[in-house]
Enzyme design. Structure first.
Site, PDB file in Angstrom:
ATOM      1  N   ASN A   1      -1.846 -19.725  20.644  1.00 13.90           N
ATOM      2  CA  ASN A   1      -1.818 -19.118  19.312  1.00 13.90           C
ATOM      3  C   ASN A   1      -1.536 -20.211  18.288  1.00 13.90           C
ATOM      4  OD1 ASN A   1      -1.525 -17.004  17.291  1.00 13.90           O
ATOM      5  ND2 ASN A   1       0.685 -17.327  17.423  1.00 13.90           N
TER       6      ASN A   1
ATOM      7  N   HIS B   1       0.437 -20.711  14.694  1.00 18.13           N
ATOM      8  CA  HIS B   1       1.408 -20.045  13.814  1.00 18.13           C
ATOM      9  C   HIS B   1       1.680 -20.949  12.615  1.00 18.13           C
ATOM     10  CE1 HIS B   1       4.635 -17.400  12.642  1.00 18.13           C
ATOM     11  NE2 HIS B   1       5.382 -18.471  12.437  1.00 18.13           N
TER      12      HIS B   1
END
Ligand code: GRF
Length: 222
Positions: free
Chosen positions: A111, A113
């Site tokens: 991911n 972020h």
């Protein structure tokens, strides 16, 4: 014989500018992986158009059509697994994931972020970095574990916060770096340089077999 390319499924919820950065790398032959599908949980978003324009399978699985989080995640998992991915990339995928889902893709899901993790997990990170009086802000790519924005970092890029920065100006600066950093992390994974390792109860990211520090590798802002 050439190694087969890593198969990548990208999950998005919106604009997909990070997806575009990966598509650009793929088209420039700078990615030893292939984006085989892009899945959005929101219909008619720009990211789906971007995938479509690049000739990549683009589909929407609208979370609103499911009774609860578990049912959606199960359907999403089944859909993703049809593509037999080596790597699942969350590129602005704005959903909290169930533990069963994160467990299923443990070590093969990453991911991005928008903060210098472990600082500012969760939402509104640009505003929060300004409010906290931070000198720097940035973005982190990390392995996904059951803890929201809590998996071990892989790579991080920092930008200075200037006195006149607003959440919008900061978001722009950070995103510019994200588009540079994210494909680098994806490429490392495709080359087999990254691994998630469990030590006692903690997960650590390994780069070329060596544990990475808590912030991951730091790359210089471009
Ligand atoms: C990025 O800023 C990323 O850090 C966050 O969501 C945003 C996605 O933007 N997770 P985009 O859809 O890639 O343009």
């Amino acid at each position: 014989m050439n190694k087969p390319k890593a198969r990548i499924v990208v999950l998005i919820s919106g604009s997909g500018s990070n997806l575009q950065a990966m598509i650009d790398c793929q088209q420039a032959n700078a990615l030893s992986g292939e984006i085989v599908a892009v899945i959005s949980n929101r219909p008619a978003v720009k990211g789906l158009e971007r995938a479509d324009a690049a000739g990549i399978e683009a589909l929407c699985l609208d979370h609103k059509g499911f009774a609860d989080r578990e049912a959606f995640d199960q359907a999403l998992q089944a859909k993703i697994d049809e593509y037999q991915p080596d790597l699942v990339v969350l590129a602005g995928f704005m959903r909290i994931l169930t533990p069963a889902f994160t467990e299923h893709y443990l070590g093969r899901m990453i991911n991005i972020h928008p903060s210098l993790l472990p600082k500012h997990q969760g939402l509104n990170t640009h505003q929060r970095a300004i409010d906290a009086g931070d000198a720097q802000h940035g973005a982190t790519v990390h392995f996904v574990t059951a803890e929201l924005d809590g998996g071990p970092a892989i790579v991080q890029v920092a930008v200075d916060i200037e006195a006149d920065d607003t959440p919008e100006s900061l978001a722009k600066k950070v995103q510019y770096q994200e588009h540079y950093m994210f494909p680098i992390a994806v490429q490392w994974f495709c080359e087999g340089r990254l691994r998630l390792h469990k030590e006692n109860k903690n997960h650590v990211s390994l780069f070329d077999g060596e544990p990475l520090p808590i912030s991951g590798r730091l790359i210089k802002a471009r």
